[in-house]
Design an enzyme around this catalytic site. Sequence first.
Site, short mmCIF file in Angstrom:
data_model
loop_
_atom_site.label_atom_id
_atom_site.label_comp_id
_atom_site.label_asym_id
_atom_site.label_seq_id
_atom_site.Cartn_x
_atom_site.Cartn_y
_atom_site.Cartn_z
N ARG A 55 0.79 -1.22 0.00
CA ARG A 55 0.00 0.00 0.00
C ARG A 55 0.83 1.27 0.00
NH1 ARG A 55 -3.02 -3.95 1.84
NH2 ARG A 55 -1.06 -4.49 2.80
N THR A 56 1.82 1.33 0.88
CA THR A 56 2.54 2.60 1.01
C THR A 56 3.25 2.95 -0.30
OG1 THR A 56 2.81 2.16 3.35
CG2 THR A 56 4.20 3.88 2.42
N LYS A 84 26.29 -3.62 -2.49
CA LYS A 84 27.76 -3.52 -2.52
C LYS A 84 28.29 -2.78 -1.29
CE LYS A 84 27.55 -2.86 -7.54
NZ LYS A 84 27.79 -1.85 -8.60
N ARG A 105 11.43 3.98 2.72
CA ARG A 105 11.15 3.00 3.79
C ARG A 105 12.40 2.18 4.03
NH1 ARG A 105 6.05 -0.95 4.19
NH2 ARG A 105 5.20 1.02 4.98
N HIS A 133 5.84 6.07 11.22
CA HIS A 133 5.29 5.92 9.86
C HIS A 133 4.27 7.05 9.66
CE1 HIS A 133 3.77 4.32 6.24
NE2 HIS A 133 3.50 3.07 6.59
C1 NCD Z 1 2.23 -0.96 8.14
C2 NCD Z 1 3.73 -0.77 8.19
O1 NCD Z 1 4.44 -1.00 7.19
O2 NCD Z 1 4.18 -0.37 9.24
N1 NCD Z 1 1.75 -1.15 6.84
C3 NCD Z 1 1.46 -0.06 6.06
O3 NCD Z 1 2.31 0.74 5.75
N2 NCD Z 1 0.18 0.13 5.71
C4 NCD Z 1 1.71 -1.94 9.10
C5 NCD Z 1 2.31 -3.32 9.13
O4 NCD Z 1 3.19 -3.67 8.35
O5 NCD Z 1 1.84 -4.09 9.96
#
Ligand code: NCD
Length: 303
Positions: A55-56, A84, A105, A133
Amino acid sequence: MELKGKNLISPMDLSVEEMTFLFDTAEEIIASPQDFCELCKGALLASLFFEPSTRTRLSFEAAMLRLGGKVIGFSEPRSTSVEKGESIADTIRTVASYADIAAMRHPKEGAALVAAQKSTIPIINAGDGGHFHPTQTLTDMLTIRREKGGFGGITIGLCGDLKFGRTVHSLAFALARYGGIKFVLISPDELRLPEYVRDGIVDYAEVTDLREALPSLDVLYMTRVQRERFFNEEDYIRLKDSYILNAAKLKEARQDLMILHPLPRANEVSTDVDDDPRAVYFTQVKNGMYIRMALLAALLGRV
Ligand code: NCD
């Protein structure tokens, strides 16, 4: 509202007024998406995913494309020079010479902050280990605001892995700034909300029983036990099914409850909850794209 050039690393990087501006902008986009389809024309997003995501990453990329911008990036860090031994600092210096903004991320807490310190373009933290997040928080809050009209006075239950759940940490900090919010922290003892987050919220109760907490809640925020952050698999197996929300348990909940989940889910929300009108986690998914459109446009100085 001048958000141009800012980084978004922690949920506290945005003031309440700036958040309101982003929610209002997202509302305008939802009402009339075609009016925004060229807003970020000519801009390039770097989508840097050192950890798995559905999703993100896709909502960031969809957001930029729907604003008329373009996207480069990777979702498999093993195909990059990180393999590397290249540092985050060098990777980000490189990316900053190609793109106008980056969403990143990374499995290490603090990685996005390090990147921001070395970057000449805005960095958005799309999740740094078990820390924060913030764009999931914007998604969660837009969803609550759309259903409840605001945040003041709500009782919100945060349930599951409160220790490693970065979405929970961000959401707690961001919401704590609004008046009259009550937090009910529902977790096993071993997965309690970390002290540094508890210190940031005022009115909270800690419980281990979801059933006991359920009737008092306006919002229930369910989370997955974060397997990838555990030191050993046995602990994960023991704790993974601590909470399972199903249709039968929901009979004791309020009719105007909202059930949120950042997704992905493991077992903690049974699929028999999905058709209940109180389950809004798939609406939440869609809101994630709209709020990221608002955020990208704001940080690029286009709104
Ligand atoms: C979350 C995350 O990556 O922290 N997912 C997301 O971004 N929607 C929650 C999770 O991974 O449990």
